[in-house]
Design a protein around this motif. Structure first.
Motif, PDB file in Angstrom:
ATOM      1  N   GLY A 211      67.891  13.926  18.832  1.00  0.00           N
ATOM      2  CA  GLY A 211      68.869  14.458  19.525  1.00  0.00           C
ATOM      3  C   GLY A 211      68.824  15.722  20.425  1.00  0.00           C
ATOM      4  N   ARG A 212      69.026  16.436  20.073  1.00  0.00           N
ATOM      5  CA  ARG A 212      68.307  18.365  20.969  1.00  0.00           C
ATOM      6  C   ARG A 212      67.333  17.620  22.305  1.00  0.00           C
ATOM      7  NH1 ARG A 212      66.394  20.972  16.421  1.00  0.00           N
ATOM      8  NH2 ARG A 212      68.432  20.486  14.895  1.00  0.00           N
ATOM      9  N   TYR A 213      66.037  16.475  22.004  1.00  0.00           N
ATOM     10  CA  TYR A 213      64.987  16.360  23.027  1.00  0.00           C
ATOM     11  C   TYR A 213      66.433  15.416  23.967  1.00  0.00           C
ATOM     12  CZ  TYR A 213      60.630  18.067  20.688  1.00  0.00           C
ATOM     13  OH  TYR A 213      60.120  18.621  19.799  1.00  0.00           O
ATOM     14  N   LEU A 214      66.874  14.698  23.883  1.00  0.00           N
ATOM     15  CA  LEU A 214      67.668  13.745  24.535  1.00  0.00           C
ATOM     16  C   LEU A 214      68.811  14.590  25.485  1.00  0.00           C
ATOM     17  CD1 LEU A 214      68.455  10.310  21.777  1.00  0.00           C
ATOM     18  CD2 LEU A 214      66.910  10.099  24.162  1.00  0.00           C
ATOM     19  N   LYS A 215      69.313  15.546  25.030  1.00  0.00           N
ATOM     20  CA  LYS A 215      70.108  16.341  25.520  1.00  0.00           C
ATOM     21  C   LYS A 215      69.032  17.229  26.389  1.00  0.00           C
ATOM     22  CE  LYS A 215      74.187  16.518  22.333  1.00  0.00           C
ATOM     23  NZ  LYS A 215      73.340  17.683  21.060  1.00  0.00           N
ATOM     24  N   GLN A 216      68.572  17.585  26.701  1.00  0.00           N
ATOM     25  CA  GLN A 216      67.063  18.023  27.447  1.00  0.00           C
ATOM     26  C   GLN A 216      66.898  17.227  28.361  1.00  0.00           C
ATOM     27  OE1 GLN A 216      63.524  19.675  25.162  1.00  0.00           O
ATOM     28  NE2 GLN A 216      65.612  20.496  23.699  1.00  0.00           N
ATOM     29  N   GLY A 217      67.280  15.905  28.588  1.00  0.00           N
ATOM     30  CA  GLY A 217      66.677  14.784  29.260  1.00  0.00           C
ATOM     31  C   GLY A 217      65.637  14.148  29.164  1.00  0.00           C
ATOM     32  N   LYS A 218      65.235  14.753  28.019  1.00  0.00           N
ATOM     33  CA  LYS A 218      63.882  13.510  27.742  1.00  0.00           C
ATOM     34  C   LYS A 218      64.274  12.515  27.668  1.00  0.00           C
ATOM     35  CE  LYS A 218      61.399  17.478  27.529  1.00  0.00           C
ATOM     36  NZ  LYS A 218      60.603  18.066  28.805  1.00  0.00           N
ATOM     37  N   ILE A 219      62.988  11.663  27.114  1.00  0.00           N
ATOM     38  CA  ILE A 219      63.440   9.903  27.361  1.00  0.00           C
ATOM     39  C   ILE A 219      62.423   9.624  24.965  1.00  0.00           C
ATOM     40  CG2 ILE A 219      62.211   7.367  27.917  1.00  0.00           C
ATOM     41  CD1 ILE A 219      62.121   8.732  30.795  1.00  0.00           C
ATOM     42  N   VAL A 220      63.100   9.294  24.776  1.00  0.00           N
ATOM     43  CA  VAL A 220      62.923   8.949  23.656  1.00  0.00           C
ATOM     44  C   VAL A 220      62.713   7.319  23.135  1.00  0.00           C
ATOM     45  CG1 VAL A 220      63.145   9.544  20.999  1.00  0.00           C
ATOM     46  CG2 VAL A 220      63.922  11.154  23.072  1.00  0.00           C
ATOM     47  N   ALA A 221      61.158   6.827  22.537  1.00  0.00           N
ATOM     48  CA  ALA A 221      61.203   5.642  22.066  1.00  0.00           C
ATOM     49  C   ALA A 221      61.714   5.469  20.632  1.00  0.00           C
ATOM     50  CB  ALA A 221      59.625   5.674  22.143  1.00  0.00           C
ATOM     51  N   ILE A 222      62.688   4.869  20.613  1.00  0.00           N
ATOM     52  CA  ILE A 222      63.195   4.419  19.364  1.00  0.00           C
ATOM     53  C   ILE A 222      63.207   3.765  18.211  1.00  0.00           C
ATOM     54  CG2 ILE A 222      65.806   4.797  17.758  1.00  0.00           C
ATOM     55  CD1 ILE A 222      66.647   6.712  20.528  1.00  0.00           C
ATOM     56  N   LYS A 223      62.453   3.629  17.231  1.00  0.00           N
ATOM     57  CA  LYS A 223      62.429   2.356  16.125  1.00  0.00           C
ATOM     58  C   LYS A 223      63.706   1.539  16.018  1.00  0.00           C
ATOM     59  CE  LYS A 223      59.228   0.237  12.524  1.00  0.00           C
ATOM     60  NZ  LYS A 223      58.209   0.525  11.889  1.00  0.00           N
ATOM     61  N   GLY A 224      64.516   1.011  16.159  1.00  0.00           N
ATOM     62  CA  GLY A 224      65.338   0.113  15.449  1.00  0.00           C
ATOM     63  C   GLY A 224      65.562  -1.043  14.536  1.00  0.00           C
ATOM     64  N   LEU A 225      66.383  -2.133  14.838  1.00  0.00           N
ATOM     65  CA  LEU A 225      65.839  -3.028  13.913  1.00  0.00           C
ATOM     66  C   LEU A 225      65.370  -4.147  13.892  1.00  0.00           C
ATOM     67  CD1 LEU A 225      67.657  -3.201  11.125  1.00  0.00           C
ATOM     68  CD2 LEU A 225      69.566  -4.369  13.165  1.00  0.00           C
ATOM     69  N   GLY A 226      64.831  -4.795  15.783  1.00  0.00           N
ATOM     70  CA  GLY A 226      63.999  -6.140  15.709  1.00  0.00           C
ATOM     71  C   GLY A 226      63.238  -5.161  16.630  1.00  0.00           C
ATOM     72  N   GLY A 227      62.823  -4.085  17.222  1.00  0.00           N
ATOM     73  CA  GLY A 227      62.001  -3.207  18.012  1.00  0.00           C
ATOM     74  C   GLY A 227      62.266  -2.157  18.645  1.00  0.00           C
ATOM     75  N   PHE A 228      61.538  -1.394  19.582  1.00  0.00           N
ATOM     76  CA  PHE A 228      61.534  -0.005  19.756  1.00  0.00           C
ATOM     77  C   PHE A 228      62.265  -0.055  21.307  1.00  0.00           C
ATOM     78  CE2 PHE A 228      58.193   1.149  17.343  1.00  0.00           C
ATOM     79  CZ  PHE A 228      58.193   2.549  16.879  1.00  0.00           C
ATOM     80  N   HIS A 229      63.592   0.250  21.134  1.00  0.00           N
ATOM     81  CA  HIS A 229      63.754   1.251  22.517  1.00  0.00           C
ATOM     82  C   HIS A 229      63.417   2.210  23.514  1.00  0.00           C
ATOM     83  CE1 HIS A 229      67.387  -1.278  20.586  1.00  0.00           C
ATOM     84  NE2 HIS A 229      67.810  -1.678  21.750  1.00  0.00           N
ATOM     85  N   LEU A 230      63.889   2.355  24.450  1.00  0.00           N
ATOM     86  CA  LEU A 230      63.438   4.114  25.280  1.00  0.00           C
ATOM     87  C   LEU A 230      65.082   4.042  25.399  1.00  0.00           C
ATOM     88  CD1 LEU A 230      60.474   2.658  27.829  1.00  0.00           C
ATOM     89  CD2 LEU A 230      60.612   3.905  26.080  1.00  0.00           C
ATOM     90  N   SER A 231      65.351   5.867  24.947  1.00  0.00           N
ATOM     91  CA  SER A 231      66.624   5.659  25.733  1.00  0.00           C
ATOM     92  C   SER A 231      66.379   7.588  26.023  1.00  0.00           C
ATOM     93  CB  SER A 231      66.613   6.465  24.025  1.00  0.00           C
ATOM     94  OG  SER A 231      68.259   6.467  23.761  1.00  0.00           O
ATOM     95  N   ALA A 232      67.435   7.405  26.758  1.00  0.00           N
ATOM     96  CA  ALA A 232      67.399   8.801  27.371  1.00  0.00           C
ATOM     97  C   ALA A 232      69.529   8.974  27.259  1.00  0.00           C
ATOM     98  CB  ALA A 232      67.439   8.664  28.594  1.00  0.00           C
ATOM     99  N   ASP A 233      69.635   9.559  28.568  1.00  0.00           N
ATOM    100  CA  ASP A 233      71.321  10.055  28.029  1.00  0.00           C
ATOM    101  C   ASP A 233      71.662   9.914  29.366  1.00  0.00           C
ATOM    102  OD1 ASP A 233      73.523  11.061  28.361  1.00  0.00           O
ATOM    103  OD2 ASP A 233      72.688  13.534  28.145  1.00  0.00           O
ATOM    104  N   ALA A 234      72.313   8.827  29.299  1.00  0.00           N
ATOM    105  CA  ALA A 234      73.669   7.849  30.291  1.00  0.00           C
ATOM    106  C   ALA A 234      74.022   8.677  30.812  1.00  0.00           C
ATOM    107  CB  ALA A 234      74.169   6.655  29.805  1.00  0.00           C
ATOM    108  N   LEU A 235      74.454   9.903  31.098  1.00  0.00           N
ATOM    109  CA  LEU A 235      74.966  10.842  32.235  1.00  0.00           C
ATOM    110  C   LEU A 235      74.278  11.567  32.781  1.00  0.00           C
ATOM    111  CD1 LEU A 235      77.152   9.749  29.889  1.00  0.00           C
ATOM    112  CD2 LEU A 235      78.863  12.243  29.988  1.00  0.00           C
ATOM    113  N   ASN A 236      72.689  11.710  32.363  1.00  0.00           N
ATOM    114  CA  ASN A 236      71.696  13.038  33.051  1.00  0.00           C
ATOM    115  C   ASN A 236      71.032  11.757  34.437  1.00  0.00           C
ATOM    116  OD1 ASN A 236      69.574  13.995  33.691  1.00  0.00           O
ATOM    117  ND2 ASN A 236      69.564  14.441  31.816  1.00  0.00           N
ATOM    118  N   THR A 237      71.576  11.133  35.442  1.00  0.00           N
ATOM    119  CA  THR A 237      70.746  10.517  36.635  1.00  0.00           C
ATOM    120  C   THR A 237      69.539  11.143  36.954  1.00  0.00           C
ATOM    121  OG1 THR A 237      72.993  10.707  37.657  1.00  0.00           O
ATOM    122  CG2 THR A 237      70.445  10.209  39.063  1.00  0.00           C
ATOM    123  N   ALA A 238      68.761  12.097  36.422  1.00  0.00           N
ATOM    124  CA  ALA A 238      67.579  12.809  37.047  1.00  0.00           C
ATOM    125  C   ALA A 238      66.628  11.975  35.677  1.00  0.00           C
ATOM    126  CB  ALA A 238      66.989  13.671  36.986  1.00  0.00           C
ATOM    127  N   ALA A 239      67.438  11.886  34.273  1.00  0.00           N
ATOM    128  CA  ALA A 239      66.931  11.161  32.918  1.00  0.00           C
ATOM    129  C   ALA A 239      66.479   9.954  33.437  1.00  0.00           C
ATOM    130  CB  ALA A 239      67.151  11.683  31.294  1.00  0.00           C
TER     131      ALA A 239
END
Ligand code: ZN
Ligand code: ZN
Ligand code: FE
Length: 763
Positions: A211-239
């Motif tokens: 969560g801290r990395y996401l707040k810094q604008g990083k991209i985190v791959a997150i393993k979920g239920l059916g596979g991985f998501h790529l995640s980024a803060d949706a308010l951060n245009t650069a990310a």
């Protein structure tokens, strides 16, 4: 109690009643009505024997179908009186080997309210445990690799339950009785954080750190239920822009996840129906209208009036999002068009150029499953992508079928296995254009055959000789299986009929992008007189050239050139259109030349391509970054006014009516030359398609007496068209059938193929 007051009854209950907390539910229901007896799993459901006072048994039977566990679904109950055995208690009998082989398996389910309460209760032993689950929630379909559904056949087999977990598992009165993924921090899966290179990062709380990395604008791959998501803060245009660049996804909208409904309401409009969809246990992505101005970065869904949003569905998502995010981009963890990554090492390898960090866990995913996508249109929840949360719930059919394996279409592929009165559509597999997706296709077929215990006797596939799904079917047929090839648009209509459980001849409107026609042309604007066993082509859009074949799908300006050339011939160059001023003159001349000579110009009656052509003629899009983009932007552009359509006409010949595009294209061009706004032209064009389709339906009714219309094909994802046409046809006193549970797009093709093939083989 006098002995003569005791009676007994037996019940056979079919449906989704195993592995969903059904037996403990009945156990408690029987006890609350002072009944004794027993319950056992059977091949197709459960068997219940109850005994006690007659009025208590009556009350028990009446309340049985109500208040079911959330995942249970009863398809039928057979009752009969039984011999009294004078049992002292009500008991749950253990499953006997082989008794539950062909049971229905539950889909993966979002965390339930009880588990959510425990997750945030400091006094609970699973406080903040990211893998909390119970009989009513958690992973199912994605962690099973064989049946019966027992822990040893799931990816939980490597975790041995601790004492307290085992006690819960064994206790019929506990919410975790026979919950196969049952786990706790002492005995269950754990989360880990890795760097972009796959190296483990040691930290106390991987979820918080991610969560801290996401707040810094990083991209985190997150393993979920059916596979991985790529995640980024949706308010951060650069990310978000960095994520797009790395994933090579230029403009296609990205889905977002928000911690609760209140946060979604900050950036989207939500109707009561959409709210129900968002909060349903399936937790699909729901297409919502954006608020303007929008809180989210423009890069999330550029040039789009809609946003795909969902609520968290795993405990890990809740723990991540409660760290103060309004919304996180949650897009599938893959390079564009490849299947979503599911394995940790696979993710490190395939997503290393995309993710800065990896938030993973050690509970393997056996079968990938993307997020489902739904849109509420014209009074129904319409599934656009049918995957996690829904698969493998079957479509219940009108009548039993032969065991068939239908291999689906090329784009948005799904496969379908039938057994009895059930059709099991696979999760969304994807576009069968690369070897990774084709492998996933193979794997899904093998997996479904195994866990559903179906041995198909017949194969069904498309008519298109080059589809990988067709080639697969042809190879299998060589090994001795019967093969039935099904025309694409007929399969669309039969799919719609199957979902609506109807039979008999009707008028089928199949509007889509492309499908191989029975005459070798590319069809897609089809009016069929069809039933489950065959069809006649009663009408279609008149053929125009598809200059450059597949290139014309990516470049709508080619379709504009095709329609303009068809209508105006060489004088098209004199028209006052932005397209002709802005396009490279050499390219235009080249395409015109191709059409004049008939080189690399297959003929098409595609409705999707007509939408593309109009979008390009009015200057909103000459090329597309993803399939259907031009038509989608045309739809969103249309103004809300009550507009008059353009004139239209048709020509009858031996092979049915041909709808001529000339007056429509002339009308659009004239409006453009008169500087009518594109928003008005779009609205007029939509009105025209509705009027034209309804008029031809009326003519077909006159000739045939048929009064029912089925709507199918990807073009019906256009809400304006679907709503308008349903309204018009209903006003014309037709009975209209459309898709809801099954996608109108090519994701629904395999169902139609299966029903047709089974019918052919039964005759
Ligand atoms: Zn739960
Ligand atoms: Zn435990
Ligand atoms: Fe199609």
């Amino acid at each position: 109690m006098k002995p003569d007051e005791i009676v007994a009854r037996k019940l056979n209950v079919n449906g989704i009643v195993q592995g969903v907390g059904f037996r403990p539910h009945i156990y408690q229901l029987a006890r609350s009505h002072q009944l004794t007896g027993e319950i056992a799993n059977t091949e197709s459901g459960v068997f219940i024997h109850v005994e006690g006072r007659k009025e208590n048994i009556e009350r028990f039977c009446r309340s049985l179908p109500a208040n079911l566990p959330p995942l249970a679904r009863i398809t039928d109950i057979a009752q009969a009186s039984d011999a009294v055995r004078r049992l002292d208690i009500f008991s749950i009998l253990p499953s006997t080997a082989g008794s539950s082989r062909s049971t229905l398996i539950s889909p993966d389910v979002s965390i339930c309210d009880d588990c959510l309460k425990e997750l945030f209760d400091p006094a609970d032993r699973r406080f903040r445990y990211p893998f909390i689950n119970c009989t009513n929630c958690g992973p199912r379909y994605t962690i099973i690799d064989d049946i019966p559904y027992d822990r040893c056949h799931t990816s939980m087999k490597q975790f041995t339950m601790c004492g307290p977990c085992q006690t819960e598992y064994d206790d019929p009165e506990n919410r975790r009785f026979h919950a196969q993924p049952n786990a706790c921090p002492d005995c269950g899966p754990r989360a880990f954080l890795h760097g972009f290179d796959g190296a483990l990062i040691s930290c106390n709380n991987p979820v918080e750190q991610a969560g801290r990395y996401l707040k810094q604008g990083k991209i985190v791959a997150i393993k979920g239920l059916g596979g991985f998501h790529l995640s980024a803060d949706a308010l951060n245009t650069a990310a978000v822009e960095r994520l797009r660049q790395r994933k090579r996804r230029e403009e296609k909208p990205l889905a977002v996840m928000s911690p609760d409904l209140e946060r979604i309401l900050e950036y989207a409009l939500v109707t009561p129906e959409e709210k129900a969809l968002l909060t349903a246990f399936q937790r699909p992505i729901v297409l919502l209208r954006k608020k303007e101005p929008c809180l989210l970065s423009d890069a999330v869904s550029p040039r789009n009036a809609f946003i795909g949003a969902m609520l968290p569905y795993t405990p890990l998502h809740y723990l991540l999002l409660e760290q103060g995010f309004a919304a996180l981009v949650m897009t599938s963890g893959n390079m564009s068009e490849e299947p979503i990554a599911i394995d940790n090492d696979e993710a490190f390898a395939r997503l290393s150029g995309m993710a800065d960090y990896f938030l993973v866990h050690n509970r393997p995913i056996y079968l990938r499953s993307d997020d489902s996508l739904v849109r509420h249109v014209a009074g129904a929840d319409r599934v656009i992508r049918r995957s996690r949360g829904t698969v493998p719930v079957p479509v219940f059919l009108r009548r039993p079928q032969q065991p068939v394996l239908a291999c689906g279409a090329e784009l948005k592929n799904t496969v379908c296995l039938t057994s009895g009165d059930r059709a099991f559509l696979s999760q969304h597999i994807g576009d069968l254009e690369n070897s990774a997706t084709y492998d996933f296709f193979h794997m899904t077929i093998a997996h479904m055959k195994r866990i559903l215990d179906i041995t198909p006797q017949v194969l069904a596939c498309d008519l298109h000789p080059d589809y990988l799904s067709t080639r697969y079917a042809l190879e299998q047929a060589q090994a001795g299986m019967d093969l039935v090839q099904v025309q694409h648009h007929h399969a669309h209509i039969v799919s719609c009929m199957a979902e609506n459980r109807i039979k008999g001849k009707l008028i089928g409107l199949a509007f889509d992008g492309t499908g191989y026609g029975a005459d070798g042309a590319i069809w897609g604007g089809e009016f069929l007189i069809a039933d489950e066993t065959g069809f006649d082509r009663a009408g279609h859009l008149a053929y125009v050239p598809l200059p450059g074949g597949a290139a014309a799908i990516r470049e709508p300006w080619r379709m504009a050139a095709s329609y303009l050339y068809t209508v105006f011939g060489d004088s098209m160059r004199d028209l006052d259109l932005p397209l002709l001023r802005e396009m490279d003159a050499k390219k235009l001349a080249f395409v015109q030349d191709m059409m004049a000579k008939g080189v690399n110009c297959p003929r098409t009656s595609s409705m999707g391509r007509l939408f593309d052509a109009v979008a390009a003629i009015i200057g909103i899009r000459y090329t597309v970054a993803y399939e259907g983009q031009a038509a989608l932007e045309l739809e969103m552009l249309a103004d809300a006014g009550n507009r008059e359509g353009y004139p239209f006409e048709w020509q009858s010949d031996g092979g049915g009516c041909q709808l001529l595009s000339r007056p429509i294209i002339q009308g659009v061009v004239r409006d453009m030359e008169n500087r009518v706004s594109p928003a008005v032209i779009s609205a007029r064009f939509h009105r025209t398609v509705i009027d034209m389709a309804a008029a031809l339906c009326r003519k077909i009714r006159q000739d045939s007496g048929l009064n029912r219309v089925a709507l199918s094909g990807g073009v019906f994802q256009n809400a304006l068209l679907l709503k308008g046409l349903i309204r018009q046809l209903s006003a014309d006193r037709f009975t209209v059938f459309s898709h809801a549970l099954v996608p109108a797009n090519d994701g629904g093709i395999s169902l139609g193929q299966a029903i047709f093939a089974s019918g052919v083989k039964m005759m």
